[in-house]
Design an enzyme around this catalytic site. Structure first.
Site, PDB file in Angstrom:
ATOM      1  N   VAL A  12      12.430 -19.289  -4.232  1.00  8.72           N
ATOM      2  CA  VAL A  12      12.054 -18.485  -5.138  1.00  8.72           C
ATOM      3  C   VAL A  12      12.868 -18.470  -6.518  1.00  8.72           C
ATOM      4  CG1 VAL A  12      11.831 -16.017  -5.670  1.00  8.72           C
ATOM      5  CG2 VAL A  12      11.247 -16.732  -3.307  1.00  8.72           C
ATOM      6  N   HIS A  45      16.491 -24.297   5.874  1.00  6.50           N
ATOM      7  CA  HIS A  45      15.992 -24.549   7.210  1.00  6.50           C
ATOM      8  C   HIS A  45      14.581 -24.260   7.420  1.00  6.50           C
ATOM      9  CE1 HIS A  45      17.231 -20.553   8.146  1.00  6.50           C
ATOM     10  NE2 HIS A  45      18.373 -20.699   7.756  1.00  6.50           N
ATOM     11  N   VAL A 171      27.552 -14.264  -7.621  1.00  3.50           N
ATOM     12  CA  VAL A 171      27.509 -13.223  -8.330  1.00  3.50           C
ATOM     13  C   VAL A 171      28.121 -12.063  -7.847  1.00  3.50           C
ATOM     14  CG1 VAL A 171      25.990 -11.697  -9.846  1.00  3.50           C
ATOM     15  CG2 VAL A 171      25.456 -14.012  -9.373  1.00  3.50           C
ATOM     16  N   HIS A 222      14.997 -15.003  13.655  1.00  2.00           N
ATOM     17  CA  HIS A 222      13.651 -15.700  14.388  1.00  2.00           C
ATOM     18  C   HIS A 222      14.153 -16.818  14.803  1.00  2.00           C
ATOM     19  CE1 HIS A 222       9.849 -17.611  13.829  1.00  2.00           C
ATOM     20  NE2 HIS A 222      10.305 -18.187  12.779  1.00  2.00           N
ATOM     21  N   TYR A 256       4.336 -20.920  16.784  1.00  2.00           N
ATOM     22  CA  TYR A 256       3.754 -21.858  16.013  1.00  2.00           C
ATOM     23  C   TYR A 256       4.204 -23.119  16.141  1.00  2.00           C
ATOM     24  CZ  TYR A 256       7.776 -20.775  12.518  1.00  2.00           C
ATOM     25  OH  TYR A 256       9.069 -20.770  12.395  1.00  2.00           O
ATOM     26  N   VAL A 355       8.190 -19.229   1.947  1.00  2.00           N
ATOM     27  CA  VAL A 355       7.902 -20.213   1.019  1.00  2.00           C
ATOM     28  C   VAL A 355       6.561 -20.403   0.782  1.00  2.00           C
ATOM     29  CG1 VAL A 355       7.805 -22.766   1.576  1.00  2.00           C
ATOM     30  CG2 VAL A 355       9.984 -21.546   2.270  1.00  2.00           C
ATOM     31  N   ASP A 546      -6.867   5.387 -11.531  1.00  3.62           N
ATOM     32  CA  ASP A 546      -7.684   6.549 -12.066  1.00  3.62           C
ATOM     33  C   ASP A 546      -7.357   7.807 -11.883  1.00  3.62           C
ATOM     34  OD1 ASP A 546      -8.491   6.377  -9.415  1.00  3.62           O
ATOM     35  OD2 ASP A 546     -10.649   6.673  -9.899  1.00  3.62           O
ATOM     36  N   GLU A 643     -11.715  22.233  -5.899  1.00 11.36           N
ATOM     37  CA  GLU A 643     -10.331  21.928  -5.073  1.00 11.36           C
ATOM     38  C   GLU A 643      -9.515  23.179  -5.416  1.00 11.36           C
ATOM     39  OE1 GLU A 643      -8.831  18.342  -7.355  1.00 11.36           O
ATOM     40  OE2 GLU A 643     -10.304  16.979  -5.937  1.00 11.36           O
ATOM     41  N   TYR A 645      -5.850  24.706  -5.199  1.00  9.40           N
ATOM     42  CA  TYR A 645      -4.430  24.354  -5.277  1.00  9.40           C
ATOM     43  C   TYR A 645      -3.690  25.864  -4.991  1.00  9.40           C
ATOM     44  CZ  TYR A 645      -5.987  19.791  -6.846  1.00  9.40           C
ATOM     45  OH  TYR A 645      -6.470  18.712  -7.252  1.00  9.40           O
TER      46      TYR A 645
HETATM   47  P1  FAD Z   1      16.962 -18.040   0.157  1.00 11.02           P
HETATM   48  O1  FAD Z   1      16.417 -19.599   0.475  1.00 11.02           O
HETATM   49  O2  FAD Z   1      17.807 -17.304   1.162  1.00 11.02           O
HETATM   50  O3  FAD Z   1      17.760 -17.991  -1.199  1.00 11.02           O
HETATM   51  C1  FAD Z   1      18.622 -17.063  -1.619  1.00 11.02           C
HETATM   52  C2  FAD Z   1      19.826 -17.521  -2.346  1.00 11.02           C
HETATM   53  O4  FAD Z   1      20.457 -16.624  -3.046  1.00 11.02           O
HETATM   54  C3  FAD Z   1      20.706 -18.369  -1.268  1.00 11.02           C
HETATM   55  O5  FAD Z   1      20.702 -19.754  -1.474  1.00 11.02           O
HETATM   56  C4  FAD Z   1      22.123 -17.460  -1.270  1.00 11.02           C
HETATM   57  O6  FAD Z   1      23.187 -18.492  -1.374  1.00 11.02           O
HETATM   58  C5  FAD Z   1      21.965 -16.891  -2.751  1.00 11.02           C
HETATM   59  N1  FAD Z   1      22.661 -15.795  -3.013  1.00 11.02           N
HETATM   60  C6  FAD Z   1      22.660 -14.667  -2.460  1.00 11.02           C
HETATM   61  N2  FAD Z   1      23.628 -13.728  -2.921  1.00 11.02           N
HETATM   62  C7  FAD Z   1      23.982 -14.443  -3.793  1.00 11.02           C
HETATM   63  C8  FAD Z   1      25.288 -13.974  -4.646  1.00 11.02           C
HETATM   64  N3  FAD Z   1      25.552 -12.727  -4.754  1.00 11.02           N
HETATM   65  N4  FAD Z   1      25.790 -15.001  -5.577  1.00 11.02           N
HETATM   66  C9  FAD Z   1      24.855 -16.170  -5.750  1.00 11.02           C
HETATM   67  N5  FAD Z   1      23.768 -16.524  -4.812  1.00 11.02           N
HETATM   68  C10 FAD Z   1      23.569 -15.679  -3.982  1.00 11.02           C
HETATM   69  N6  FAD Z   1       8.515 -19.346   5.396  1.00 11.02           N
HETATM   70  C11 FAD Z   1       7.276 -19.942   5.289  1.00 11.02           C
HETATM   71  O7  FAD Z   1       6.451 -19.754   4.297  1.00 11.02           O
HETATM   72  N7  FAD Z   1       6.801 -20.906   6.270  1.00 11.02           N
HETATM   73  C12 FAD Z   1       7.538 -21.096   7.516  1.00 11.02           C
HETATM   74  O8  FAD Z   1       7.158 -21.841   8.309  1.00 11.02           O
HETATM   75  C13 FAD Z   1       8.619 -20.554   7.432  1.00 11.02           C
HETATM   76  N8  FAD Z   1       9.496 -20.615   8.688  1.00 11.02           N
HETATM   77  C14 FAD Z   1      10.792 -20.085   8.860  1.00 11.02           C
HETATM   78  C15 FAD Z   1      11.515 -20.380   9.857  1.00 11.02           C
HETATM   79  C16 FAD Z   1      12.811 -19.800  10.010  1.00 11.02           C
HETATM   80  C17 FAD Z   1      13.409 -19.877  11.206  1.00 11.02           C
HETATM   81  C18 FAD Z   1      13.029 -18.772   8.981  1.00 11.02           C
HETATM   82  C19 FAD Z   1      14.571 -18.563   8.946  1.00 11.02           C
HETATM   83  C20 FAD Z   1      12.473 -18.538   7.760  1.00 11.02           C
HETATM   84  C21 FAD Z   1      11.348 -18.942   7.574  1.00 11.02           C
HETATM   85  N9  FAD Z   1      10.385 -19.002   6.625  1.00 11.02           N
HETATM   86  C22 FAD Z   1       9.146 -19.605   6.635  1.00 11.02           C
HETATM   87  C23 FAD Z   1      10.690 -17.891   5.537  1.00 11.02           C
HETATM   88  C24 FAD Z   1      11.331 -18.712   4.401  1.00 11.02           C
HETATM   89  O9  FAD Z   1      12.459 -19.373   4.899  1.00 11.02           O
HETATM   90  C25 FAD Z   1      11.943 -17.568   3.397  1.00 11.02           C
HETATM   91  O10 FAD Z   1      11.085 -16.712   3.330  1.00 11.02           O
HETATM   92  C26 FAD Z   1      12.482 -18.215   2.151  1.00 11.02           C
HETATM   93  O11 FAD Z   1      12.853 -19.316   1.934  1.00 11.02           O
HETATM   94  C27 FAD Z   1      13.050 -17.245   1.441  1.00 11.02           C
HETATM   95  O12 FAD Z   1      13.372 -17.804   0.025  1.00 11.02           O
HETATM   96  P2  FAD Z   1      14.626 -17.238  -0.877  1.00 11.02           P
HETATM   97  O13 FAD Z   1      14.448 -18.172  -2.110  1.00 11.02           O
HETATM   98  O14 FAD Z   1      13.909 -15.725  -1.306  1.00 11.02           O
HETATM   99  O15 FAD Z   1      15.816 -17.205  -0.050  1.00 11.02           O
HETATM  100  N1  THG Z   2      -9.388  14.796  -7.176  1.00  8.22           N
HETATM  101  C1  THG Z   2      -8.412  14.829  -7.973  1.00  8.22           C
HETATM  102  N2  THG Z   2      -7.698  13.830  -8.623  1.00  8.22           N
HETATM  103  C2  THG Z   2      -7.879  12.715  -8.346  1.00  8.22           C
HETATM  104  C3  THG Z   2      -8.844  12.505  -7.300  1.00  8.22           C
HETATM  105  C4  THG Z   2      -9.737  13.568  -6.736  1.00  8.22           C
HETATM  106  N3  THG Z   2      -7.465  11.531  -8.670  1.00  8.22           N
HETATM  107  C5  THG Z   2      -7.348  10.276  -8.232  1.00  8.22           C
HETATM  108  C6  THG Z   2      -8.616  10.151  -7.599  1.00  8.22           C
HETATM  109  N4  THG Z   2      -9.173  11.146  -6.850  1.00  8.22           N
HETATM  110  C7  THG Z   2      -9.452   9.952  -8.894  1.00  8.22           C
HETATM  111  N5  THG Z   2     -10.867   9.525  -8.530  1.00  8.22           N
HETATM  112  C8  THG Z   2     -12.001  10.071  -8.959  1.00  8.22           C
HETATM  113  C9  THG Z   2     -13.379   9.659  -8.830  1.00  8.22           C
HETATM  114  C10 THG Z   2     -14.284  10.053  -9.228  1.00  8.22           C
HETATM  115  C11 THG Z   2     -14.246  11.398  -9.920  1.00  8.22           C
HETATM  116  C12 THG Z   2     -13.053  12.267  -9.519  1.00  8.22           C
HETATM  117  C13 THG Z   2     -11.914  11.496  -9.434  1.00  8.22           C
HETATM  118  C14 THG Z   2     -15.455  12.211 -10.441  1.00  8.22           C
HETATM  119  N6  THG Z   2     -16.002  11.721 -11.193  1.00  8.22           N
HETATM  120  C15 THG Z   2     -17.067  12.084 -11.937  1.00  8.22           C
HETATM  121  C16 THG Z   2     -18.373  11.107 -11.963  1.00  8.22           C
HETATM  122  O1  THG Z   2     -17.985   9.914 -12.212  1.00  8.22           O
HETATM  123  O2  THG Z   2     -19.616  11.534 -12.096  1.00  8.22           O
HETATM  124  C17 THG Z   2     -16.779  12.441 -13.371  1.00  8.22           C
HETATM  125  C18 THG Z   2     -17.709  12.930 -14.395  1.00  8.22           C
HETATM  126  C19 THG Z   2     -16.891  12.915 -15.642  1.00  8.22           C
HETATM  127  O3  THG Z   2     -16.110  12.210 -16.165  1.00  8.22           O
HETATM  128  O4  THG Z   2     -17.229  14.137 -16.044  1.00  8.22           O
HETATM  129  O5  THG Z   2     -15.637  13.336 -10.108  1.00  8.22           O
HETATM  130  O6  THG Z   2     -10.400  13.524  -5.724  1.00  8.22           O
HETATM  131  N7  THG Z   2      -8.138  16.117  -8.693  1.00  8.22           N
END
Ligand code: FAD
Ligand code: THG
Length: 814
Positions: A12, A45, A171, A222, A256, A355, A546, A643, A645
């Site tokens: 990341v 890894h 850090v 895991h 997997y 990843v 909204d 409504e 309240y």
């Molecule tokens: P990391 O790779 O952990 O990197 C974080 C880094 O931050 C580390 O290098 C650490 O040293 C550093 N760090 C932390 N704190 C500090 C600090 N205070 N100061 C300086 N550095 C710091 N994902 C997939 O998509 N596919 C897969 O097949 C998959 N398989 C997996 C299998 C296993 C066994 C595991 C464990 C994970 C797997 N994952 C998989 C998940 C994936 O590995 C992680 O989600 C991903 O690598 C996380 O990346 P990251 O960069 O967030 O973290």
């Molecule tokens: N009630 C209240 N607040 C809300 C909702 C609610 N906030 C979030 C969400 N639901 C908002 N969504 C809507 C969607 C449509 C309407 C109200 C809330 C609605 N529309 C009329 C129309 O389109 O005909 C308005 C017409 C006008 O503008 O006069 O009534 O459920 N409190």
């Protein structure tokens, strides 16, 4: 140029350094406590399987970007991405049906994927025992990421643009000037920074705590094992290619697989959840090569091995050669954590990222930091999406553990968690329980989906001819025909709905009116007693939410909102002369809607509730019986009604009062399923499902809520004025077959080509068919016939004019 420090050089952090420098922010320092690039973190890894298809459109897009990006990376040792394809096999009928659903997601989000017969699966992956499987889902563009090469290639590219790489630098702290971040403190001294990004992997939660930020993630172990040599694999691959067979998932057994030249790698989620206690981490990993590796617990792996050998008989004589329990992050909902610390501007996080999604998350984060708005909707990953209770250690641990257990399960879209239920209940809860409510969970709230108490009424209505769709087992789960009767009765007579979980804020103070004018699209600076439907946009004109804004006094407004992210967004922009408070807890809301609503409420109220005296979209303080209430003539279900309240302590009495007054009119309690189908009939959108920040108002059919001519400029206005006409628009479609049901995210085709996808749907009691929203090309016309793929079936539907029910508003305005 702003100075950036990225903490963590895993997949990341390195990807982010690349994305930032590619956008011209070249003053980036990438810091890691470990060596480069096998730092000791999860990336070091990760076996790197990349399956792109995900129920989430955004996560799929993140994965697709990762595949595209890694495919183009150059590394001296060889490939960073190997497109061997992906294969997920089914050994149960339920899984096979679910793979159909996956084909649907793939189509909806633009990933090439199809279903294969057992023989076709075995042709792709000859180690599979065809007798064990019922079919498979094949995605040719999936494959293996070489995470360390991808990390190195991206970091080196960033370095070439001016970034600095700082290995062996821990850090220790974050520095600020009381307003925003100014740098970080390391063992070797201070690094100044305007922006600090925490990409510290599973250490992130612990790290962020020092700046007062809760990151709801749990480090979990895991299991990953590599076998010894497998005869069937000998000669298939070279050290350079490593793998040629598709990456393989056997989700019915939580497994997997991938090749490592002539060996097989096996990952297992079938073991007990193993959350890692960070305070003991170093001791627990002592002796292992990396701090993110725990000793292998063989006993946990035994069942996985047996299941693996059943699917892949070639494993029969093989053994585990090396294995470990690797650590990475789980979150309560499986999504990543992205965004900027609200109380400490300049401190960002990009955490709990696989990843698979890494490059996509990095790109969106870079855009967010530099441009202010990511080009893709990130609400599912937003740092501030969690309710207060959901940030408690108890909640985070329990739900993240459940996420681990369910990682490969077939999850129904309406399935709700079982742990930590009953956290938030409205004052009507006692009555709901007595009335036989079936509860859904949402935002921690218990929400009635339907009431068994309505079963007699339902039967009578069905006997009288009200049509009930014949739903299949899947669409019939977490659903009841009673909901059809509840919806029908709302349009026919009157019903009461618990709206307590509707998020609401009080906004007050001398600057309240101008603040809301600036934040939202509609004109809310109207008379006391007015209610306005309006939109929150981001700077790019995307819909963040909204709202309804009720003016209860010159300087006092009540805002009806959608999620904790609305409070976050408003808080970030709030001037000091405005008070903003979430009043959801401590108050309650009852919706009383239907043609007889006035007859039910008028006898209880000293005020005149006639249409002339209490108009549509008006609000006022009054009493019902002795209960002080605020009534708003608003109806998301599209019926006459209010409504109501009240302060929470009056809630129980309010329910009984309305129920009693409604009894002569046969009032019923009604639940979320009826509610949802009625709002879809009426053309009302649900934010987060039907529309997101990806969409502008015109595309979502909400231009009517934008007032370009109002006195004040509003957030997003400029972007809207320069926006081109939308290529896709949200439309209502009506299914031909009265029994056809869809649940959301299904692909929609026009003339045999997939052109869009479903967002939400409901059975309309009024027209006896399912109505759904779909994103479709803007040229699609009313009456056009589309087809929707639903778990292997195809349903025909027609694009309908909106709203489907009561376009003249005669039901509401009377
Ligand atoms: P990391 O790779 O952990 O990197 C974080 C880094 O931050 C580390 O290098 C650490 O040293 C550093 N760090 C932390 N704190 C500090 C600090 N205070 N100061 C300086 N550095 C710091 N994902 C997939 O998509 N596919 C897969 O097949 C998959 N398989 C997996 C299998 C296993 C066994 C595991 C464990 C994970 C797997 N994952 C998989 C998940 C994936 O590995 C992680 O989600 C991903 O690598 C996380 O990346 P990251 O960069 O967030 O973290
Ligand atoms: N009630 C209240 N607040 C809300 C909702 C609610 N906030 C979030 C969400 N639901 C908002 N969504 C809507 C969607 C449509 C309407 C109200 C809330 C609605 N529309 C009329 C129309 O389109 O005909 C308005 C017409 C006008 O503008 O006069 O009534 O459920 N409190």
């Amino acid at each position: 140029m702003p100075k950036v420090v990225v903490i963590g050089a895993g997949i990341v952090g390195t990807s982010l350094a690349d994305e930032l420098t590619a956008r011209g922010w070249t003053d980036v320092t990438l810091v890691d406590r470990g060596p480069l690039f096998a730092t000791g973190g999860s990336t070091s890894h990760a076996p790197g399987l990349v399956f792109q298809t995900n129920p989430s459109k955004t996560m799929t897009a993140f994965a697709r970007y990762t595949v595209e990006k890694f495919s183009a990376l150059q590394h001296p040792d060889g490939w960073a991405f190997n497109p061997v394809g992906g294969l997920e096999v089914a050994t149960t009928a339920e899984r096979l049906a679910d793979l159909h659903r996956k084909v649907g997601w793939a189509q909806s989000w633009g990933i090439d994927g199809h279903l294969l017969s057992p023989a076709e699966c075995a042709a792709l992956h000859p180690l599979i025992d065809t007798d064990r499987i019922l079919g498979g889902f094949h995605t040719p563009a999936d494959g293996l990421a070489k995470a360390l090469r991808a990390a190195e290639a991206q970091a080196r590219r960033a370095e070439a643009r001016g970034a600095t790489l700082r290995p062996h630098t821990e850090v220790l702290g974050v520095l600020d000037n009381g307003r925003r971040v100014t740098g970080v403190r390391t063992a070797d001294g201070v690094l100044e920074a305007d922006v600090v990004v925490c990409a510290a992997g599973f250490w992130g939660a612990q790290f962020a705590r020092q700046v007062g930020l809760v990151l709801p993630l749990v480090p979990m172990a895991h299991q990953y094992a590599r076998t010894g040599q497998i005869a069937e694999l000998v000669g298939r691959n070279t050290e350079r290619t490593e793998a040629g067979l598709p990456i393989l998932r056997h989700q019915d057994q939580d497994l997997y697989f991938r090749e490592h030249v002539d060996r097989l790698g096996i990952g297992s989620y079938s073991h007990r959840p193993m959350p890692v206690d960070m305070t003991h981490l170093l001791a627990d990993t002592a002796g292992e090569p990396m701090p993110s590796m725990m000793p292998f617990t063989e006993e946990d792996f035994a069942p996985a091995w047996r299941a693996a050998a059943e699917l892949l008989p070639a494993l029969g004589d093989a053994k585990v050669e090396e294995a470990f329990n690797g650590i990475f992050s789980f979150t309560p909902d499986g999504f990543s954590l992205m965004g900027e610390h609200r109380e400490l501007p300049g401190f960002w996080v990009a955490e709990a990222v696989w990843v698979t999604h890494s490059a996509g998350v990095a790109k969106a984060t870079a855009e967010w930091i530099i441009d202010g708005t990511p080009s893709i909707d990130t609400h599912e990953c937003d740092l501030y999406r969690f309710e207060d209770a959901a940030r408690s250690p108890e909640f985070v641990l329990q739900t993240s553990t459940q996420a681990f257990v369910e990682v490969y399960d077939v999850i129904h879209p309406h399935q709700h968690r079982t742990a930590l239920r009953g956290l938030r209940t409205s004052p009507f809860h006692h009555r709901h329980t007595e009335l036989g409510a079936y509860f859904f969970e949402g935002g921690g709230w218990e929400r009635p989906a339907w009431f068994e108490s309505n079963s007699t009424l339902a039967q009578r209505l069905f006997d009288d001819g009200l049509a009930v769709p014949d739903r299949d087992e899947w669409a019939g789960r977490f659903w009841s025909p009673i909901s059809v009767a509840e919806a029908h009765w709302t349009r026919q007579s009157v019903a009461m709905y618990d709206m307590t979980p509707l998020t609401r804020y009080e906004v007050c103070g001398p600057g309240a009116a101008s603040f809301l004018q600036r934040m939202t699209t509609n004109n809310v600076d109207k008379s006391v007693g007015s209610v306005t439907y309006t939109l929150l946009l981001d700077d790019a004109g995307g819909i963040r939410s909204d709202l309804t804004v009720a003016r209860l006094g010159p300087d006092t407004f009540q805002v009806g909102a959608n999620s904790p992210m609305d409070l976050d967004w408003l808080s970030r922009h709030k001037p000091s002369d405005v008070m903003l408070r979430d009043i959801t807890g401590g108050t309650c809301c009852l919706g009383v809607w239907g043609p007889k609503a006035r007859e039910v409420l008028a006898p209880l109220c000293p005020d005149d509730l006639s249409h002339g005296a209490f108009g549509y979209f008006r609000a006022r303080h009054t009493h019902l019986g002795a209960i002080p209430v605020t009534m708003m003539r608003v109806s998301y279900v599209g019926e006459l009604g209010w409504e109501i309240y009240a302060s929470a302590e009056y809630g129980a009495a309010l329910w009984d009062l309305v129920a009693e007054s409604g009894a002569p009119h046969d009032i019923i309690p009604a639940g979320r399923i009826a509610f949802n189908s009625l709002r879809i009939e009426k053309g009302y959108r649900s934010w987060g499902t039907d529309m997101t920040a990806e969409h502008r108002p015109a595309a979502a059919g909400l231009d009517f809520a934008v007032r370009f001519g109002k006195d004040t400029d509003f957030v997003g206005k400029e972007a809207l004025q320069t926006a081109a006409a939308p290529a896709t628009t949200l439309r209502s479609i009506v299914f031909d077959d009265p029994d056809a049901a869809v649940l959301g995210k299904e692909p929609v085709s026009l003339g045999g080509t997939c052109v869009g996808y479903i967002t939400s749907a409901g059975h309309s009691a009024t027209i006896g068919r399912t109505i759904a929203y779909a994103w479709l090309p803007s040229h699609v016309a009313v009456g056009d016939v589309v087809t929707v793929a639903y778990r292997g079936a195809t349903h025909a539907a027609r694009v309908h004019a909106e709203p489907v029910v009561d376009p003249e508003m005669t039901r509401i305005k009377r």
